[in-house]
Write a protein that holds these residues in place. Structure first.
Motif, PDB file in Angstrom:
ATOM      1  N   ARG A  44     -19.540 -36.302  10.322  1.00 13.77           N
ATOM      2  CA  ARG A  44     -19.633 -37.216   9.172  1.00 13.77           C
ATOM      3  C   ARG A  44     -19.852 -36.432   7.880  1.00 13.77           C
ATOM      4  O   ARG A  44     -20.221 -35.263   7.901  1.00 13.77           O
ATOM      5  CB  ARG A  44     -20.689 -38.300   9.395  1.00 13.77           C
ATOM      6  CG  ARG A  44     -22.101 -37.971   9.011  1.00 13.77           C
ATOM      7  CD  ARG A  44     -22.859 -39.240   8.592  1.00 13.77           C
ATOM      8  NE  ARG A  44     -24.305 -39.114   8.709  1.00 13.77           N
ATOM      9  CZ  ARG A  44     -25.065 -38.356   7.920  1.00 13.77           C
ATOM     10  NH1 ARG A  44     -24.533 -37.589   6.982  1.00 13.77           N
ATOM     11  NH2 ARG A  44     -26.376 -38.344   8.095  1.00 13.77           N
ATOM     12  N   ARG A  47     -24.744 -36.684   3.241  1.00 15.05           N
ATOM     13  CA  ARG A  47     -25.288 -37.585   2.212  1.00 15.05           C
ATOM     14  C   ARG A  47     -25.883 -36.732   1.091  1.00 15.05           C
ATOM     15  O   ARG A  47     -26.182 -35.552   1.301  1.00 15.05           O
ATOM     16  CB  ARG A  47     -26.402 -38.439   2.806  1.00 15.05           C
ATOM     17  CG  ARG A  47     -25.928 -39.383   3.871  1.00 15.05           C
ATOM     18  CD  ARG A  47     -27.100 -40.105   4.550  1.00 15.05           C
ATOM     19  NE  ARG A  47     -26.599 -40.970   5.601  1.00 15.05           N
ATOM     20  CZ  ARG A  47     -27.262 -41.269   6.708  1.00 15.05           C
ATOM     21  NH1 ARG A  47     -28.474 -40.793   6.912  1.00 15.05           N
ATOM     22  NH2 ARG A  47     -26.733 -42.066   7.609  1.00 15.05           N
ATOM     23  N   TYR A  56     -27.740 -31.113   9.398  1.00 15.09           N
ATOM     24  CA  TYR A  56     -26.670 -31.052  10.404  1.00 15.09           C
ATOM     25  C   TYR A  56     -25.846 -29.808  10.125  1.00 15.09           C
ATOM     26  O   TYR A  56     -25.879 -29.261   9.017  1.00 15.09           O
ATOM     27  CB  TYR A  56     -25.708 -32.258  10.262  1.00 15.09           C
ATOM     28  CG  TYR A  56     -26.224 -33.581  10.779  1.00 15.09           C
ATOM     29  CD1 TYR A  56     -26.230 -33.870  12.139  1.00 15.09           C
ATOM     30  CD2 TYR A  56     -26.663 -34.573   9.895  1.00 15.09           C
ATOM     31  CE1 TYR A  56     -26.682 -35.102  12.609  1.00 15.09           C
ATOM     32  CE2 TYR A  56     -27.122 -35.810  10.358  1.00 15.09           C
ATOM     33  CZ  TYR A  56     -27.127 -36.062  11.716  1.00 15.09           C
ATOM     34  OH  TYR A  56     -27.572 -37.270  12.191  1.00 15.09           O
ATOM     35  N   GLU A  75     -24.762 -32.223  25.083  1.00 12.37           N
ATOM     36  CA  GLU A  75     -24.265 -33.604  25.071  1.00 12.37           C
ATOM     37  C   GLU A  75     -23.577 -33.827  23.745  1.00 12.37           C
ATOM     38  O   GLU A  75     -23.899 -33.173  22.759  1.00 12.37           O
ATOM     39  CB  GLU A  75     -25.394 -34.623  25.318  1.00 12.37           C
ATOM     40  CG  GLU A  75     -26.476 -34.695  24.226  1.00 12.37           C
ATOM     41  CD  GLU A  75     -26.052 -35.424  22.973  1.00 12.37           C
ATOM     42  OE1 GLU A  75     -25.391 -36.459  23.056  1.00 12.37           O
ATOM     43  OE2 GLU A  75     -26.390 -34.938  21.868  1.00 12.37           O
ATOM     44  N   VAL A  79     -20.512 -41.331  18.106  1.00 16.86           N
ATOM     45  CA  VAL A  79     -21.584 -42.306  17.879  1.00 16.86           C
ATOM     46  C   VAL A  79     -21.039 -43.508  17.105  1.00 16.86           C
ATOM     47  O   VAL A  79     -21.323 -44.664  17.438  1.00 16.86           O
ATOM     48  CB  VAL A  79     -22.774 -41.660  17.132  1.00 16.86           C
ATOM     49  CG1 VAL A  79     -23.841 -42.702  16.797  1.00 16.86           C
ATOM     50  CG2 VAL A  79     -23.397 -40.549  17.979  1.00 16.86           C
ATOM     51  N   ILE A 106     -31.894 -38.240  17.602  1.00 17.95           N
ATOM     52  CA  ILE A 106     -30.623 -38.423  18.310  1.00 17.95           C
ATOM     53  C   ILE A 106     -30.457 -39.884  18.701  1.00 17.95           C
ATOM     54  O   ILE A 106     -31.459 -40.599  18.828  1.00 17.95           O
ATOM     55  CB  ILE A 106     -30.627 -37.459  19.534  1.00 17.95           C
ATOM     56  CG1 ILE A 106     -29.309 -37.437  20.266  1.00 17.95           C
ATOM     57  CG2 ILE A 106     -31.748 -37.760  20.468  1.00 17.95           C
ATOM     58  CD1 ILE A 106     -29.274 -36.345  21.347  1.00 17.95           C
ATOM     59  N   LEU A 139     -32.421 -50.277   6.445  1.00 16.99           N
ATOM     60  CA  LEU A 139     -31.118 -49.615   6.307  1.00 16.99           C
ATOM     61  C   LEU A 139     -30.513 -49.892   4.937  1.00 16.99           C
ATOM     62  O   LEU A 139     -29.986 -48.991   4.286  1.00 16.99           O
ATOM     63  CB  LEU A 139     -30.159 -50.145   7.377  1.00 16.99           C
ATOM     64  CG  LEU A 139     -30.070 -49.378   8.686  1.00 16.99           C
ATOM     65  CD1 LEU A 139     -29.077 -50.054   9.614  1.00 16.99           C
ATOM     66  CD2 LEU A 139     -29.658 -47.933   8.447  1.00 16.99           C
ATOM     67  N   ARG A 142     -32.357 -48.036   2.214  1.00 19.10           N
ATOM     68  CA  ARG A 142     -32.085 -46.593   2.189  1.00 19.10           C
ATOM     69  C   ARG A 142     -30.886 -46.291   1.303  1.00 19.10           C
ATOM     70  O   ARG A 142     -30.820 -45.251   0.655  1.00 19.10           O
ATOM     71  CB  ARG A 142     -31.852 -46.092   3.627  1.00 19.10           C
ATOM     72  CG  ARG A 142     -31.822 -44.589   3.737  1.00 19.10           C
ATOM     73  CD  ARG A 142     -31.742 -44.128   5.180  1.00 19.10           C
ATOM     74  NE  ARG A 142     -30.443 -44.435   5.779  1.00 19.10           N
ATOM     75  CZ  ARG A 142     -30.115 -44.204   7.050  1.00 19.10           C
ATOM     76  NH1 ARG A 142     -31.004 -43.690   7.865  1.00 19.10           N
ATOM     77  NH2 ARG A 142     -28.921 -44.501   7.510  1.00 19.10           N
ATOM     78  N   ARG A 153     -23.572 -50.024  12.086  1.00 16.87           N
ATOM     79  CA  ARG A 153     -24.903 -49.572  12.507  1.00 16.87           C
ATOM     80  C   ARG A 153     -25.740 -50.742  13.037  1.00 16.87           C
ATOM     81  O   ARG A 153     -26.456 -50.607  14.028  1.00 16.87           O
ATOM     82  CB  ARG A 153     -25.622 -48.886  11.338  1.00 16.87           C
ATOM     83  CG  ARG A 153     -25.161 -47.457  11.141  1.00 16.87           C
ATOM     84  CD  ARG A 153     -25.757 -46.812   9.908  1.00 16.87           C
ATOM     85  NE  ARG A 153     -25.771 -45.369  10.019  1.00 16.87           N
ATOM     86  CZ  ARG A 153     -24.696 -44.580   9.985  1.00 16.87           C
ATOM     87  NH1 ARG A 153     -23.502 -45.112   9.830  1.00 16.87           N
ATOM     88  NH2 ARG A 153     -24.812 -43.272  10.101  1.00 16.87           N
TER      89      ARG A 153
HETATM   90  N1  LIG Z   1     -25.678 -38.288  20.746  1.00 15.03           N
HETATM   91  C1  LIG Z   1     -26.058 -37.714  19.612  1.00 15.03           C
HETATM   92  N2  LIG Z   1     -26.450 -38.465  18.577  1.00 15.03           N
HETATM   93  C2  LIG Z   1     -26.864 -37.834  17.460  1.00 15.03           C
HETATM   94  C3  LIG Z   1     -26.890 -36.427  17.337  1.00 15.03           C
HETATM   95  N3  LIG Z   1     -27.346 -36.108  16.095  1.00 15.03           N
HETATM   96  C4  LIG Z   1     -27.611 -37.258  15.477  1.00 15.03           C
HETATM   97  N4  LIG Z   1     -27.319 -38.305  16.284  1.00 15.03           N
HETATM   98  C5  LIG Z   1     -27.486 -39.732  16.017  1.00 15.03           C
HETATM   99  O1  LIG Z   1     -26.352 -40.278  15.402  1.00 15.03           O
HETATM  100  C6  LIG Z   1     -26.741 -41.463  14.709  1.00 15.03           C
HETATM  101  C7  LIG Z   1     -26.196 -41.448  13.313  1.00 15.03           C
HETATM  102  O2  LIG Z   1     -26.866 -40.466  12.573  1.00 15.03           O
HETATM  103  P1  LIG Z   1     -26.765 -40.430  11.005  1.00 15.03           P
HETATM  104  O3  LIG Z   1     -25.325 -40.449  10.612  1.00 15.03           O
HETATM  105  O4  LIG Z   1     -27.589 -39.284  10.499  1.00 15.03           O
HETATM  106  O5  LIG Z   1     -27.317 -41.840  10.556  1.00 15.03           O
HETATM  107  P2  LIG Z   1     -28.733 -42.578  10.561  1.00 15.03           P
HETATM  108  O6  LIG Z   1     -29.272 -42.632  11.970  1.00 15.03           O
HETATM  109  O7  LIG Z   1     -28.389 -43.921  10.040  1.00 15.03           O
HETATM  110  O8  LIG Z   1     -29.653 -41.805   9.673  1.00 15.03           O
HETATM  111  C8  LIG Z   1     -28.261 -41.478  14.739  1.00 15.03           C
HETATM  112  O9  LIG Z   1     -28.687 -42.364  15.757  1.00 15.03           O
HETATM  113  C9  LIG Z   1     -28.610 -40.046  15.053  1.00 15.03           C
HETATM  114  O10 LIG Z   1     -29.872 -39.931  15.665  1.00 15.03           O
HETATM  115  C10 LIG Z   1     -26.472 -35.656  18.472  1.00 15.03           C
HETATM  116  O11 LIG Z   1     -26.460 -34.433  18.464  1.00 15.03           O
HETATM  117  N5  LIG Z   1     -26.059 -36.346  19.562  1.00 15.03           N
END
Ligand SMILES: Nc1nc2c(ncn2[C@@H]2O[C@H](COP(=O)(O)OP(=O)(O)O)[C@@H](O)[C@H]2O)c(=O)[nH]1
Ligand SMILES: Nc1ncnc2c1ncn2[C@@H]1O[C@H](COP(=O)(O)OP(=O)(O)O)[C@@H](O)[C@H]1O
Length: 199
Positions: A44, A47, A56, A75, A79, A106, A139, A142, A153
């Motif tokens: 992604r 931000r 990240y 893993e 998402v 995660i 959300l 934010r 989401r």
């Molecule tokens: N499976 C997986 N999920 C991840 C990983 N890193 C982040 N996420 C999850 O991906 C989702 C989206 O993350 P993000 O785009 O930062 O959005 P946010 O959760 O709304 O802050 C969140 O639930 C994170 O915890 C990863 O390495 N593996």
């Protein structure tokens, strides 16, 4: 690559907006000598205020697929549609080599995958928002996501809330200060082997 199986992991999972990033950042500043953050790879866009290599590893989809092909992930998941996230084996090795506990922010399915893989080496914590409405409000406040991304989401959050009982611990995040204190206690107990978790 060699992966030392003796280390510990603390997994924070929750639907988007529940507060896991806020709590994980608090813990990292409270316990800088004990914990280190597993920096995930993600396709992604960053931000505002997010830093590549800190929040990240922001990489292209091509680079992500290359890492999948070379088995670099413990893993990974798509998402959100078209957006991949994954835990790099090299992150876990790097952090364990420094003698610290790996801490994860995660998503729920990814968290359960890690728990299954690492058993009692891993403490899996589900961050529970007071309600879906409050989560939606957080959300929106934010202010990081477009209306379409918010809808995706929220739909995912509704499903993820049903998995809470599969985690070792459910941490309520109503009052943030209370949740952070509770999280600190969990880290200290796990660190000192006073919190035994299931396989
Ligand atoms: N499976 C997986 N999920 C991840 C990983 N890193 C982040 N996420 C999850 O991906 C989702 C989206 O993350 P993000 O785009 O930062 O959005 P946010 O959760 O709304 O802050 C969140 O639930 C994170 O915890 C990863 O390495 N593996
Ligand atoms: N207990 C709380 N009360 C009110 N707002 C909170 C609380 N915890 C987190 N927030 C806010 O809610 C938003 C979502 O939190 P964040 O940590 O980004 O969630 P996640 O990482 O689970 O998506 C952020 O703006 C954060 O400051």
């Amino acid at each position: 690559m060699f992966c030392n199986m003796e280390g510990k992991l603390i997994i924070f999972s929750a639907p988007s907006g529940a507060g896991k990033t806020t709590i994980v950042k608090h813990l990292l500043s409270k316990f800088p000598d004990k914990l280190a953050f597993s920096i995930s790879a993600s396709t992604r866009q960053p931000r505002t205020n997010e830093v590549d290599g800190k929040d990240y590893y922001f990489i292209s989809k091509e680079a992500f697929l290359h890492k999948i092909a070379h088995k670099e992930f413990v893993e990974f998941e798509e998402v959100y549609s078209g957006t991949f996230y994954g835990t790099l084996r090299s992150e876990i090795d790097r952090i364990w080599a420094s003698g610290k506990i790996v801490i994860f922010d995660i998503d729920v399915i990814g968290g359960l995958h890690l728990k299954k893989k690492f058993g009692k080496q891993a403490l899996a914590i589900f961050v529970q928002p007071p309600s879906l409405d409050i989560l939606i409000h957080r959300l929106r406040s934010r202010g990081t996501d477009s209306e379409d991304k918010l809808k995706e989401r929220i739909a995912k959050a509704d499903k993820e809330l049903k998995f809470s009982s599969e985690f070792d611990i459910i941490l309520e995040n109503d009052n943030l200060e209370d949740a952070c204190i509770q999280a600190e206690k969990l880290v200290e107990s796990f660190y000192t082997n006073n919190l035994v978790v299931n396989e």
